[in-house]
Structures are given as C-alpha cells and as structure tokens.
Design a protein around this motif. Structure first.
Motif, PDB file in Angstrom:
ATOM      1  N   TRP A 135     -11.853  -9.449  -9.385  1.00 53.91           N
ATOM      2  CA  TRP A 135     -10.924  -9.363  -8.272  1.00 53.91           C
ATOM      3  C   TRP A 135     -11.733 -10.503  -7.446  1.00 53.91           C
ATOM      4  O   TRP A 135     -11.810 -11.221  -6.549  1.00 53.91           O
ATOM      5  N   GLU A 136     -13.186  -9.756  -7.285  1.00 52.06           N
ATOM      6  CA  GLU A 136     -14.684 -10.054  -6.454  1.00 52.06           C
ATOM      7  C   GLU A 136     -14.410 -11.615  -6.485  1.00 52.06           C
ATOM      8  O   GLU A 136     -14.951 -12.893  -5.853  1.00 52.06           O
ATOM      9  N   PHE A 189      -4.147   1.012  -7.903  1.00 55.04           N
ATOM     10  CA  PHE A 189      -5.892   1.564  -8.014  1.00 55.04           C
ATOM     11  C   PHE A 189      -6.560   0.586  -7.389  1.00 55.04           C
ATOM     12  O   PHE A 189      -7.889   1.000  -7.031  1.00 55.04           O
ATOM     13  N   LEU A 190      -6.402  -0.956  -8.041  1.00 59.94           N
ATOM     14  CA  LEU A 190      -7.559  -1.656  -7.527  1.00 59.94           C
ATOM     15  C   LEU A 190      -7.915  -1.829  -5.831  1.00 59.94           C
ATOM     16  O   LEU A 190      -8.639  -2.017  -5.398  1.00 59.94           O
ATOM     17  N   ALA A 191      -6.611  -1.846  -5.003  1.00 58.55           N
ATOM     18  CA  ALA A 191      -6.184  -1.841  -3.352  1.00 58.55           C
ATOM     19  C   ALA A 191      -6.852  -0.288  -3.298  1.00 58.55           C
ATOM     20  O   ALA A 191      -7.518  -0.146  -2.212  1.00 58.55           O
ATOM     21  N   LEU A 192      -6.353   0.961  -3.979  1.00 50.10           N
ATOM     22  CA  LEU A 192      -6.944   2.035  -4.005  1.00 50.10           C
ATOM     23  C   LEU A 192      -8.433   1.788  -3.451  1.00 50.10           C
ATOM     24  O   LEU A 192      -9.793   2.476  -2.587  1.00 50.10           O
ATOM     25  N   GLU A 193      -9.340   1.086  -4.886  1.00 54.68           N
ATOM     26  CA  GLU A 193     -10.755   1.117  -4.666  1.00 54.68           C
ATOM     27  C   GLU A 193     -11.278   0.541  -2.784  1.00 54.68           C
ATOM     28  O   GLU A 193     -12.479   0.818  -2.687  1.00 54.68           O
ATOM     29  N   PHE A 194     -11.023   0.034  -3.051  1.00 59.11           N
ATOM     30  CA  PHE A 194     -10.898  -1.054  -1.517  1.00 59.11           C
ATOM     31  C   PHE A 194     -11.227   0.413  -0.470  1.00 59.11           C
ATOM     32  O   PHE A 194     -12.006   0.574   0.188  1.00 59.11           O
ATOM     33  N   PHE A 195     -10.637   0.912  -0.201  1.00 58.55           N
ATOM     34  CA  PHE A 195     -10.484   2.296   0.676  1.00 58.55           C
ATOM     35  C   PHE A 195     -11.816   3.407   0.230  1.00 58.55           C
ATOM     36  O   PHE A 195     -12.221   4.088   0.862  1.00 58.55           O
ATOM     37  N   LYS A 214      -3.129 -10.327  -5.624  1.00 60.71           N
ATOM     38  CA  LYS A 214      -3.469  -9.190  -6.693  1.00 60.71           C
ATOM     39  C   LYS A 214      -3.683  -7.966  -6.267  1.00 60.71           C
ATOM     40  O   LYS A 214      -3.248  -7.289  -6.972  1.00 60.71           O
ATOM     41  N   TRP A 215      -4.188  -8.100  -4.956  1.00 61.77           N
ATOM     42  CA  TRP A 215      -4.485  -6.985  -4.461  1.00 61.77           C
ATOM     43  C   TRP A 215      -3.520  -5.801  -3.997  1.00 61.77           C
ATOM     44  O   TRP A 215      -2.886  -4.840  -4.654  1.00 61.77           O
ATOM     45  N   THR A 254       0.488  -1.195   0.103  1.00 61.31           N
ATOM     46  CA  THR A 254      -0.111   0.283   0.218  1.00 61.31           C
ATOM     47  C   THR A 254       0.776   1.040   0.159  1.00 61.31           C
ATOM     48  O   THR A 254       0.688   2.507   0.149  1.00 61.31           O
ATOM     49  N   GLY A 255       1.990   0.861   0.006  1.00 63.37           N
ATOM     50  CA  GLY A 255       2.823   2.230  -0.042  1.00 63.37           C
ATOM     51  C   GLY A 255       2.421   3.773  -1.338  1.00 63.37           C
ATOM     52  O   GLY A 255       2.442   4.546  -1.183  1.00 63.37           O
TER      53      GLY A 255
END
Length: 720
Positions: free
Chosen positions: A631-632, A646-652, A640-641, A593-594
C-alpha cells in the motif's frame, strides 16, 4: 370495419405503442442512470413488480436475488414511477449525475414526453419541495389537498409519498393517473411496517394505489450491487416479476441457478403482500403450493435448497399464517425437532417469575415452551397496560432469503401481553421470555405454564452445588447461564458437563468491563449483553446485536472459560469482535472502518485479558505487513485502505506500537463528553478529529500521517 372491431384494434395498437414506449424508457434509464445511488445513509425497500404493464427500472440484491428498488407502470391513460426510498430523490441525491438523470428522464416519461410540464407536490412534503427546485423549464406548484388534483391541467406529474396519506385517499390519486396524469412515488415499505405494524395486504396506501398497476412494496430491505450503487435493469434482464417467476416455477422443467433464486424470493414475497381477494396471481400461487402434499423438513443433514420452490412455498405459507395470527394454539411443526428442539421428558411445570421492570429487554423465565403445547400467561391486575410482551425463542435470525435452509426459516415470535390472560402455543417452541420496554419501574410477577423446565443459572441466586445436582440436568433442549452483565442461551448438550458456571461468567464479566473501559462507559449495565446459538444464521459467520448470534460449532469456545482466557484457540477472536461491535462509537468510526475500529476491542481484550500483545495475534502476520508495504509503495491509495479491514487495522496498530493504549482510552473518553455542536458532523470531520485529538494526546503532530486518509478533493488535516 365494425365499431367494435375498430375499438379493439385501437386498444391493441395503443397497448403495443405503450409497451414499445415503456421499453424505450427502460433502456434510457439503463443508459443514463445505471448507477443510481442511495444517499443520507438510507436503506431502500422493495418495489415488487407483479407483471405487465409494470416493469423494473433499477435493482439491488437480497441474498443473490435481484430485486427492484425502482419500477414503473401504467394505469388507464397515466404513468407511474416508484422508488423504494426518498433518499434516491433528495436534493443531496441530485448531486449524483445518475440520480439527476433518473429524475429528469422519469419526469419526461411521466409527462408523456411533453416539456415543459406541470410538476406538483404535496405541500407537506419537504423532500419534494427541495427536489423540484432544480427542475428546469417546468411549472412547479404545490397542493394542499388531494382533491385539487382533479383541477390540474395535463400533462402534469404529481410527486407523492402515499404512506403519508391514508388508503381512503388513494382513489383521488388513482383518478388523476387514469385520466392521464403521471405520478412519481416514494415508499420505504419496511420502515412503514416497522413503525405502524400494519398490513401490507389491506392497510398500505402504496399497495392500494399501485397494486392495480402491478406495483407493490413489502417488508424487505435491499442491498446495493456495489458500494452505494444500484444497477439498472435492461429489458433482457433475468426475470424480476411475479408473472415470470410463476411461469418458471409452474413449468415442466426444474428451476435452477439465478432463476431459482428469483422465484424463491419473489413468489413468497408476493404471497405475503397480495390481498386475499386478488384474482390474477394469488390463485396460481395457491395451486403451486397445493401441488406439494407435504413440504420437506429442513435440517443440516437434509437442507431445503433454493430450487425446491414448492417445498419452500409450502413452509413459507405455513409460517406466514402463523405469524399473522400467533395468539392461538398451533400444532407442532415437524421442523421444531431440528431447532430449537423438543424435550424428550414429559415433565412440565407452571412458574411465577418475579422481575424488575427497571431492567429493559428480555427477562428469562427458566421455561421452554414445547412446540404445539398450550402456554398460558397470567398477569397481575393492571400489568396488561405496561406494554410487556411475551417472546418464545431466542434466535433473531430469519433465514427466508437464504439459498439453503438448515431449519425452518422463522422459529421465534413475540406477542403483546395486553390482556390479563394470554393463551397460545408456538409450532416451533423455544425458551420463554417476558420483554420489558424501556422507561418502566417497579416490580411485578408473571405466572407462566405449563412448560418444560430449562437449565437456568443466575449468578447471585444459584450456586455451583445446586447447578451440578439439579439445574444442569433439567430436560429442556436449550439452557441459559446469566449474570447482570452477560447471558448465554445455548443448547443444553453443551453445558451438561460444565461443573461450575461462575468462572465462565467471571471471565466474560472481565471482558465486558474491558470493553466498557476502552469506550468510556460505566461498568454497570442497564441490562446484560446476550449470546445465542443457532444452527443457521441470517448474516455472517457470527454477527453482533441483541443477542449476538453465533453458530452451533462455536458454542464449545463460548462456554469454555479457559479457552477464552488463552485467546489462542478457535473462535475467541470472533467472539471478542462481535462483542466489540456492541460497544463501537459512531463518532470515531468513519467510512470503511466499521470492521476496523471494532477490532480495537478485540485487541484490547487479547492484550489485557489474555496477555497477547497485538503482534502476538493475527496482527503479527507477515501477510499483513506485506499488504501494508505494498500500500505504501502504491502511494497510499485511500480507496484501497478503506476496502481492506486488516490493512486499515495495521495503520492503527502501528499507532499502538508507538503510543500504547493510553491515548486511545483518553480520546474515546473525550468523545463521551462532547456536546452536540462538538460532535463530528460528517465523515471528513470524523477523520479530522481523529488526527487532531490523537496528535494532542500523544504530543506528536500526526496530521501528516492521517492526511493519507483523505479523498483527493478534501482539505489537509492540520493542528488547530
């Protein structure tokens, strides 16, 4: 057969046997330890291989060049294995099968294949005491003094970090190797140099000990090949030694591709660290440089490419000489006109600059040192003891490892102001700063001249009228616009038409206040953040730090207050992003998440300053929505996350969509109040605390959601 012929035959036979044995060892390392990993977050340095009998074992990357992080050699009757960071050999590292295989295979080879053998270590070295505890079948002992090596029966292997000793003690270790001992060494060359500022040529114990065996370390960091893994080097691998590079560069055919990358890194690296009296490789490097009467001058229109080895060596040789002895008068280099530039005006001034020593880091002077022109710095009595430094040049980017040079690879320099009067000139010039260390207090003044006056606007000291009438037209090619929170160091051409710097400083003051608010820092700062423009950066399109480095073409966005406030044009996202990096908190930024949590600051500023909600930015794109749905559908694979920012940012962002910014603000404020015992100790705890704290602040049990961010072998997150 005469005695002489027999002795010669014996030596040749032993050499062939040793070479075959070394190749077998290299192959065994490749088979058993091909994925050597760095642990504890270490950053490896280099183990440079000069030529036979030395050979590489494991390599990483510097740019696109493959560079050894572990290598081996022989000396006399003995053998050597060296690694470029102790984290390869720590007790934690031994939990990785490749690392354990590397250690066991190396120890067996170092002992000549004899097992069990004696393994000894310096009693002061906690690292080795932990590591050798897991070695089976060997007699393990510690020594208190290097003199004790002469009494140890062979076969035996000694584990040592040479830089923890002195150069003068290395003959004792060398004698042990030459009589048949094995030595396993660790060194972090760049770290040693950063701390000591000593010479690799004359003061490195590692180079003094192993240089005769063809192994050296240098002031470079090496990146993994993939993740945290470094790749084994097989005997047929691309050239990685100085010997091979010199043979290629000195050949009749042009060097291209991977070979050019290797040569263009390795030869200058050896040029920097080989002792002046070295007789095998240094004369050949000098001859190669000598073949070039006049090195090409790099520029954006005419870059110096990776295959122009002679040109690159010649310029590197000049820069090495300059940086080794910067406190003297150097003539201007032709590349100075490319960056940072040479003023057309002959106007020069001498200034006395008053400064507050309680404010650390760089203090501007409004002066531009002209390439090749002497600069004299005069201090008041006693100030030479304050640890001040003179800096010429704003950029911190050194692009030596780049395949294409758009400018001279190094144009900035810092020197100590440890005398009442310091006189020097830079061959490249640049804006002049006085660097103040932390922990100082009081006021002082420094007299500097002569230099070209630069456009320099300081909020609270200057006004828009003076800026328009006088300041913005001062002749230096670089300018500065400054407040107590932000400083812009930009090419003067971009500010000649700027009528008033205050709106620009105001909008960036608001941005910095927003960043401070989100991460719960005071609005008032001990020193200002800084942006710098360069024609070529050392990393990324932009990158964070002090200063934040951005490319030439981004300047028009950086200094346009209206563009910044709209948030929709050009590089505004990138500018917010890099400033966000300077505000991230490691306690709530976990693995993968850096480049994710930094964009909390980007989105926060887009929202609060520009009036753009996250879904009105690139986070409203259909591609991101589809990626999240995929991803879901794939069962939420954590790997993968972590690999898709940007996939990870979408989570937040989905958390923001439901709860807004308030729980983020409150949670980040909590982290500022944590005692050492409350702070997360590892990556799992960082994710666990995210789940628990965010759940508590929102009044919703979000642990099931955060359980998607777990490795399969980790316990589930639960509210406590």
């Amino acid at each position: 057969m005469s005695r002489f012929v027999w002795q010669l035959f014996s030596v040749l036979f032993a050499t062939l046997v040793l070479a075959e044995d070394a190749e077998m060892f290299q192959r065994e390392i490749a088979e058993k330890a091909g994925g050597l990993e760095i642990v504890r977050g270490g950053v490896p340095g280099t183990i440079l291989v000069a030529g036979r009998p030395a050979f590489p074992l494991v390599a990483g990357r510097i740019g696109k060049a493959s560079v050894p992080v572990a290598a081996a050699s022989t000396l006399g009757k003995g053998r050597i294995v060296a690694v470029s960071h102790e984290a390869f050999l720590s007790a934690d590292a031994m939990k990785r099968s490749a690392n354990e295989a590397f250690l066991r295979t190396s120890l067996r080879w170092l002992a000549g294949g004899v097992q069990p053998a004696t393994v000894c270590y310096d009693s002061r070295q906690k690292l080795y005491r932990e590591t050798v505890a897991g070695i089976d079948g060997s007699r393990i002992l510690s020594i208190d003094r290097l003199e004790q090596l002469q009494d140890i029966a062979l076969p035996a292997v000694f584990l040592i970090s040479p830089e923890s000793h002195g150069v003068e003690e290395m003959p004792k270790v060398r004698a042990f190797i030459e009589r048949g001992g094995g030595v396993l060494c660790s060194v972090v060359g760049w770290g040693w140099h950063q701390i000591t500022r000593k010479s690799f040529q004359t003061q490195s114990a590692f180079n003094a000990l192993l240089g005769p065996a063809g192994l050296y370390t240098s002031n470079h960091t090496v990146n993994p090949v993939e993740g945290k893994r470094f790749a084994a080097v097989r005997p047929s691998t691309l050239a990685m030694s100085c010997e091979e590079s010199l043979a290629l560069a000195g050949g009749k055919t042009s060097v291209t591709g991977d070979s050019a990358r290797q040569c263009s890194f390795l030869i200058p690296a050896f040029q920097q660290i080989l002792p002046e009296d070295e007789r095998q490789y240094r004369p050949r490097i000098k001859r190669l440089i000598g073949d070039i009467r006049r090195a090409a001058v790099p520029s954006p229109k005419h870059p110096v490419m990776i295959g122009q080895i002679g040109d690159r060596l010649a310029l590197s040789a000049f820069q090495d000489a300059w940086l080794k002895d910067p406190v003297k008068v150097w003539a201007a280099h032709p590349a100075a006109g490319v960056y940072p530039g040479i003023p057309e005006s002959k106007r020069r001034v001498t200034r006395t600059v008053r400064m507050n020593l309680s404010i650390p880091r760089w203090h501007g002077t409004g002066l531009f040192a002209v390439a090749g022109e002497p600069l004299t710095v005069t201090l008041p009595d006693g100030v030479e003891k304050e640890g001040l430094r003179l800096r010429i040049g704003t950029t911190t980017c050194r692009v030596t490892a780049h395949e294409k040079w758009l400018r001279a690879p190094v144009v900035d320099v810092e020197v100590p102001l440890d005398k009442p009067v310091t006189k020097l000139s830079s061959p490249f010039g640049g804006l002049v700063y006085v660097v103040v260390p932390k922990g100082k207090s009081g006021m002082t003044q420094v007299k500097i001249g002569s230099a070209c006056p630069a456009p320099w606007f300081v909020e609270g000291r200057d006004n828009a009228d003076a800026w328009r009438k006088t300041i913005r037209d001062l002749p230096a090619p670089m300018a500065e616009i400054e407040s107590g929170k932000i400083i812009f160091s930009v090419p003067s051409v971009f500010i000649r038409e700027l009528d008033d710097p205050l709106p620009l400083l105001q909008v960036w003051s608001e941005i910095l206040d927003l960043d401070a608010k989100l991460t719960a820092l005071p609005k008032e700062r001990t020193s200002a953040e800084r942006f710098c423009i360069d024609v070529q950066l050392c990393a990324g399109y932009m990158h964070a730090g002090y200063p934040i480095m951005i490319p030439w073409g981004s300047t028009k966005h950086l200094v346009n207050a209206q563009t910044i406030r709209t948030g929709k044009e050009g590089d505004v996202w990138g500018l917010f992003h890099e400033m966000g990096h300077n505000h991230q908190n490691g306690d709530w930024t976990f693995q993968g998440t850096g480049e994710v949590t930094v964009n909390f600051f980007t989105l926060y500023c887009m929202d609060k300053l520009c009036g753009l909600k996250p879904r009105q930015t690139r986070m409203g794109g259909q591609n991101i929505k589809r990626a999240y749905e995929n991803w879901e559908a794939a069962g939420h694979p954590y790997e993968k996350w972590k690999s898709d920012p940007f996939l990870a940012l979408e989570f937040f962002v989905r958390l923001y969509d439901r709860f807004g910014w308030e729980p983020f603000e409150k949670m980040f404020a909590e982290y500022r109040t944590l005692s050492p015992s409350e702070r997360p100790k590892n990556d799992y705890e960082k994710r666990k605390q995210w789940a628990q704290r965010f759940s508590r602040l929102t009044g919703k049990d979000l642990c099931p959601l955060f359980n998607l961010l777990r490795n399969p072998d980790e316990p589930e997150f639960q509210l406590e």
